[in-house]
Motif scaffolding. Structure first.
Motif, PDB file in Angstrom:
ATOM      1  N   ALA A 103       0.828  -1.205   0.000  1.00  0.00           N
ATOM      2  CA  ALA A 103       0.000   0.000   0.000  1.00  0.00           C
ATOM      3  C   ALA A 103       0.865   1.259   0.000  1.00  0.00           C
ATOM      4  O   ALA A 103       0.551   2.248  -0.677  1.00  0.00           O
ATOM      5  N   LEU A 104       1.960   1.228   0.756  1.00  0.00           N
ATOM      6  CA  LEU A 104       2.886   2.368   0.766  1.00  0.00           C
ATOM      7  C   LEU A 104       3.454   2.609  -0.626  1.00  0.00           C
ATOM      8  O   LEU A 104       3.518   3.751  -1.103  1.00  0.00           O
ATOM      9  N   ALA A 105       3.839   1.529  -1.292  1.00  0.00           N
ATOM     10  CA  ALA A 105       4.368   1.662  -2.652  1.00  0.00           C
ATOM     11  C   ALA A 105       3.296   2.160  -3.621  1.00  0.00           C
ATOM     12  O   ALA A 105       3.579   2.954  -4.524  1.00  0.00           O
ATOM     13  N   PRO A 159      11.324  -2.175   9.202  1.00  0.00           N
ATOM     14  CA  PRO A 159      12.296  -2.281   8.093  1.00  0.00           C
ATOM     15  C   PRO A 159      11.736  -3.045   6.898  1.00  0.00           C
ATOM     16  O   PRO A 159      11.995  -2.671   5.744  1.00  0.00           O
ATOM     17  N   GLY A 160      10.964  -4.102   7.149  1.00  0.00           N
ATOM     18  CA  GLY A 160      10.387  -4.861   6.048  1.00  0.00           C
ATOM     19  C   GLY A 160       9.355  -4.062   5.282  1.00  0.00           C
ATOM     20  O   GLY A 160       9.289  -4.114   4.050  1.00  0.00           O
ATOM     21  N   ILE A 161       8.507  -3.312   5.999  1.00  0.00           N
ATOM     22  CA  ILE A 161       7.478  -2.505   5.343  1.00  0.00           C
ATOM     23  C   ILE A 161       8.105  -1.454   4.437  1.00  0.00           C
ATOM     24  O   ILE A 161       7.727  -1.286   3.272  1.00  0.00           O
ATOM     25  N   TRP A 373     -13.926   0.671   0.086  1.00  0.00           N
ATOM     26  CA  TRP A 373     -13.819   0.897   1.524  1.00  0.00           C
ATOM     27  C   TRP A 373     -13.309  -0.347   2.237  1.00  0.00           C
ATOM     28  O   TRP A 373     -12.602  -0.248   3.250  1.00  0.00           O
ATOM     29  N   ILE A 374     -13.677  -1.520   1.724  1.00  0.00           N
ATOM     30  CA  ILE A 374     -13.126  -2.749   2.309  1.00  0.00           C
ATOM     31  C   ILE A 374     -11.611  -2.778   2.135  1.00  0.00           C
ATOM     32  O   ILE A 374     -10.864  -3.178   3.043  1.00  0.00           O
ATOM     33  N   GLY A 375     -11.145  -2.342   0.953  1.00  0.00           N
ATOM     34  CA  GLY A 375      -9.702  -2.276   0.717  1.00  0.00           C
ATOM     35  C   GLY A 375      -9.012  -1.345   1.696  1.00  0.00           C
ATOM     36  O   GLY A 375      -7.933  -1.648   2.222  1.00  0.00           O
ATOM     37  N   VAL A 376      -9.644  -0.189   1.959  1.00  0.00           N
ATOM     38  CA  VAL A 376      -9.080   0.743   2.942  1.00  0.00           C
ATOM     39  C   VAL A 376      -9.030   0.093   4.320  1.00  0.00           C
ATOM     40  O   VAL A 376      -8.039   0.221   5.058  1.00  0.00           O
TER      41      VAL A 376
END
Length: 615
Positions: A103-105, A159-161, A373-376
Motif C-alpha cells: 500500500a505504501l508503494a 524495516p520490512g514494510i 472501503w473494504i480495501g481501505v
C-alpha cells in the motif's frame, strides 16, 4: 467539350511486357540497430549456454547423491506446524507487512508515475527524474534495503514494510505510467480547456481511466511481495519468513517445511482474492486461465450472476457543434455527449443535461464503492497487525549519521577486487544459465497451457495448474532443499531459479500465444495443416517478439534473485553480502550493493533497448 482519346497501338505492334512484380515490391531495409540487437542477442544466448555448461549440472551425480535426499526426508519425518495461535499470529504479521508495504508503494508510485508519463509530466527533466526513481528502486533488492534499515530501526516489521514499499515503487510506477500514456486524452483535455487545474485533470480525467490497471498492478505486486517476504526473514524482519529461516538454521526441517506449505497456500489464496476483486470491484469478469480466475468464474456460473454490469450511456442533441466527455470508472462506464450551437435549448434541456452529468448509483458502482472501503479497511488492519514501533521514526534520525558513516566509503576490506568481481560474474552466470533452463521448458509448458495450442482442454488445464503450483514455490525454499541434495554452490542456485522461473515465464508465454491473431492459424487449418505445422508457422512466429520481451523480464528478475540466493549458499556475490552484514563490515556491504546496482542497471538498460528494437 474537348475529348482526348488515348493513343492506340499500331496494328501488329507487340504488347510491352509487364515489369517483373518482384521489382515492384519495396525492399525492406534492416536497420543498423536491428543488426546490432540481433548480434547482441546471439552473444547473450552463447553466454547462457556457456554458463550452463560451466555450472556442470550432472544428472548422474544428482542421482548418485539421492541418498542425501532420502536422509533429508527421514530427518524431516512428520511435517509439523507451530501452535495454532502462534501460527495465526505469524501469518497475520506476514500479511500485515506485505499489505502495508505494498500500500505504501501504491501511494508513492502515483506521483512517480505522474512525472514519468509523457502526457502528464511537467517537462522532460521531470520525466527523466521520474523514470530514474522507478529504475533505481527496481534495481536495489528489497532485502538490501531491509538490511540497512535494520541498523537504523529496531528489529520488527518497520524495516520490512519500508523495504517492500521502496522496492515496489519501481514496478508499480512503471506500469502505472505506461497506462497513463495510453489513456483517451479527450476527458483530460476537456477539463484543461474548461480551466481545470492540473490536480483536477489528473483526478477526474486520468485517474478514473487507469484505476483498473493500477489496482491490478498493485495486486500482482502484493503477490510478488508475499513470496519475497521469506527472504526478509533472513535479515531480521518478523513473520513467517523469520521463523522459517530460524527453523532451517536450527535444522528443524519438519517445522520449516510446514511453514513453507503455509506460504504456498497463502500464495494460492491471494490469487483467488485478486481474481475476486477484479470481478467484483472492477466490474470485469476474470479472463485468465489461472486457478484463481477459474474458481471465480465457476462460482459466478453456479450463482447465475453476470460478469459485470453495463451502465447505459446518455446522450443529448441540440443543434450544431459537438462536445463529448467520457469517464471510465472502476465499476462501470458513464458517457455523456452534449451537442450545442447557437440555437436555444428547449424548456426541459437543463434538467436533461443535469441528469446526464450525474453518474447513477448502479449496482456496479455501489459494489465498487463497498469494495473500495473494504480495501481501505484491509490496509488499516494490516497497519494494526504489523505492530509498527512508531517511536522509531523519532529515534532514527539520531542513528542515521552513525550508520551512514559505517556504510561510506565503500571498500572490499580483506577481499581482493578480483575475488569480488569473479563472485559477481558467477552471479550473472547463474542468472543467465537459469533463464536458459526456464526458457527451454517454458516454451513447451507454456505452449501446452495455451488454449489455441493445447490438444485438449484437459491438457491445457493441467499445465495451467502446473504453472500455478510452480509459481507458488519461493526460490529461496527450493534452493535450500536443493542444497541438501547437490551441496552448496552454483548448481543449486541455477536449478532453483530455473525451475521456479518456469512458473513465471511459462504463464507469460501461454498468455502471449493465446493473444496472437487467429487468422493465420485458421488459414493453415483450412488447407489441412497439422497442429504442429500451425504452431510452427503461425502461432510461434507471431509470439516471438513477446517471447523475447518476456525472457528479458525473467533475466532481469533472475539477476536480483541470484544475488539473494547466495545468502543461503546458492553461490555468487550473495555469500559475501551476508558475511559482510553479519560481520558488521558495512563498507563492504556498500561496495557489493554498488556492484549489484551497476549490473542490474546495465541489464535493465539492455532489456529496454531490446524491447524497443524488436517491438
Amino acid at each position: 467539350m474537348a475529348v482526348t482519346l488515348a493513343p492506340t497501338r499500331p496494328p501488329g505492334a507487340q504488347r510491352p511486357e509487364p515489369a517483373d512484380f518482384r521489382d515492384r515490391i519495396p525492399s525492406r531495409r534492416i536497420s543498423t540497430q536491428t543488426i546490432a540487437a540481433s548480434l547482441t542477442l546471439i552473444a547473450l544466448i552463447g553466454f547462457s549456454i556457456y554458463s550452463l555448461i560451466d555450472v556442470n549440472i550432472s544428472i548422474p551425480k544428482m542421482i548418485a547423491s539421492w541418498g542425501n535426499a532420502v536422509n533429508f526426508v527421514n530427518r524431516v519425518g512428520t511435517i509439523t506446524f507451530p501452535p495454532l495461535d502462534e501460527l495465526i499470529g505469524l501469518t497475520a504479521l506476514t500479511l500485515g507487512i506485505v499489505i502495508t508495504g505494498t500500500a505504501l508503494a501504491a501511494v508513492l508510485s502515483v506521483p512517480v508515475a505522474y512525472l514519468s508519463a509523457a502526457n502528464t509530466t511537467p517537462g522532460n527533466g521531470w520525466r527523466a527524474l521520474g523514470r530514474f526513481i522507478g529504475v533505481f528502486t527496481r534495481a536495489v533488492p528489497d532485502v538490501v534495503i531491509a538490511m540497512i534499515l535494520v541498523l537504523m530501526f529496531s528489529l520488527g516489521s518497520l524495516p520490512g514494510i519500508i523495504a517492500i514499499g521502496i522496492h515496489s515503487i519501481g514496478m508499480i510506477s512503471k506500469l502505472f505510467a505506461d497506462a497513463i500514456e495510453q489513456i483517451d486524452e479527450g476527458p483530460r483535455l476537456a477539463i484543461c480547456a474548461a480551466g481545470g487545474s492540473k490536480l483536477q485533470e489528473f483526478t477526474s480525467g486520468v485517474l478514473p481511466q487507469v484505476l483498473p490497471s493500477w489496482v491490478a498492478t498493485v495486486l500482482h505486486r502484493g503477490d510478488i511481495n508475499l513470496r519475497g517476504s521469506v527472504l526478509l526473514g533472513y535479515v531480521g524482519v518478523g513473520g513467517l519468513g523469520r521463523e522459517l529461516s530460524l527453523s532451517f538454521k536450527s535444522l528443524d526441517y519438519s517445522t520449516g517445511i510446514g511453514l513453507a506449505l503455509v506460504l504456498f497456500a497463502l500464495c494460492i489464496v491471494m490469487e483467488i482474492v485478486s481474481s475476486t476483486i477484479r470481478k467484483s470491484m472492477l466490474g470485469v469478469a476474470p479472463s485468465g486461465r489461472g486457478i484463481g480466475d477459474r474458481v471465480v468464474r465457476g462460482f459466478g456460473r453456479r450463482s447465475g450472476g453476470e460478469a459485470g454490469d453495463v451502465v447505459a450511456a446518455r446522450s443529448l442533441s441540440l443543434s450544431k457543434g459537438t462536445s463529448t466527455g467520457s469517464v471510465t470508472g472502476g465499476a462501470g462506464t458513464s458517457t455523456s455527449s452534449v451537442t450545442g450551437g447557437s440555437a436555444s435549448a428547449t424548456g426541459g434541456d437543463g434538467d436533461r443535461i443535469a441528469a446526464a452529468a450525474r453518474r447513477p448509483w448502479t449496482p456496479a458502482r455501489i459494489r465498487g464503492t463497498v469494495y473500495g472501503w473494504i480495501g481501505v479497511a484491509v490496509v488499516l488492519g494490516g497497519i494494526v497487525v504489523s505492530d509498527i514501533q512508531w517511536g522509531d521514526f523519532l529515534t532514527v534520525w539520531a542513528k542515521a549519521p552513525a550508520v551512514l558513516g559505517k556504510l561510506w566509503p565503500p571498500s572490499f576490506g580483506t577481499y581482493l577486487p578480483e575475488q569480488m568481481f569473479q563472485a559477481m560474474l558467477d552471479t550473472i552466470a547463474i542468472a543467465f544459465a537459469a533463464t536458459l533452463i526456464s526458457l527451454v521448458f517454458s516454451i513447451v509448458v507454456g505452449s501446452l497451457a495455451a488454449r489455441n495450442v493445447a490438444p485438449t482442454p484437459a491438457v491445457r488445464s493441467g499445465f495451467r495448474f502446473l504453472l500455478v503450483g510452480i509459481r507458488g514455490i519461493p526460490e529461496l525454499i527450493l534452493a535450500i532443499l536443493l542444497i541438501v541434495v547437490t551441496g552448496m554452490g552454483a548448481q543449486a542456485g541455477v536449478l532453483a531459479l530455473g525451475i521456479c522461473g518456469i512458473g513465471l515465464l511459462g504463464k507469460l508465454i501461454a498468455d502471449s500465444f493465446e493473444e496472437v491473431k487467429g487468422g493465420p492459424e485458421r488459414a493453415l487449418k483450412a488447407v489441412g495443416a497439422t497442429r504442429l505445422q500451425v504452431y510452427g508457422s503461425a502461432t510461434l512466429p507471431q509470439g516471438v517478439k513477446a517471447l523475447i520481451g518476456h525472457t528479458f523480464y525473467a533475466l532481469d528478475t533472475n539477476i536480483r534473485a541470484a544475488t539473494m540466493l547466495g545468502i543461503v549458499g546458492g553461490g555468487g556475490i550473495g555469500y559475501y553480502l551476508i558475511q559482510a552484514d553479519q560481520g558488521g563490515n558495512y563498507d563492504q556491504v556498500t561496495a557489493i550493493v554498488l556492484m549489484i546496482l551497476s549490473v542490474v542497471l546495465v541489464v535493465e538498460g539492455l532489456a529496454m533497448w531490446m524491447r524497443r528494437v524488436f517491438r
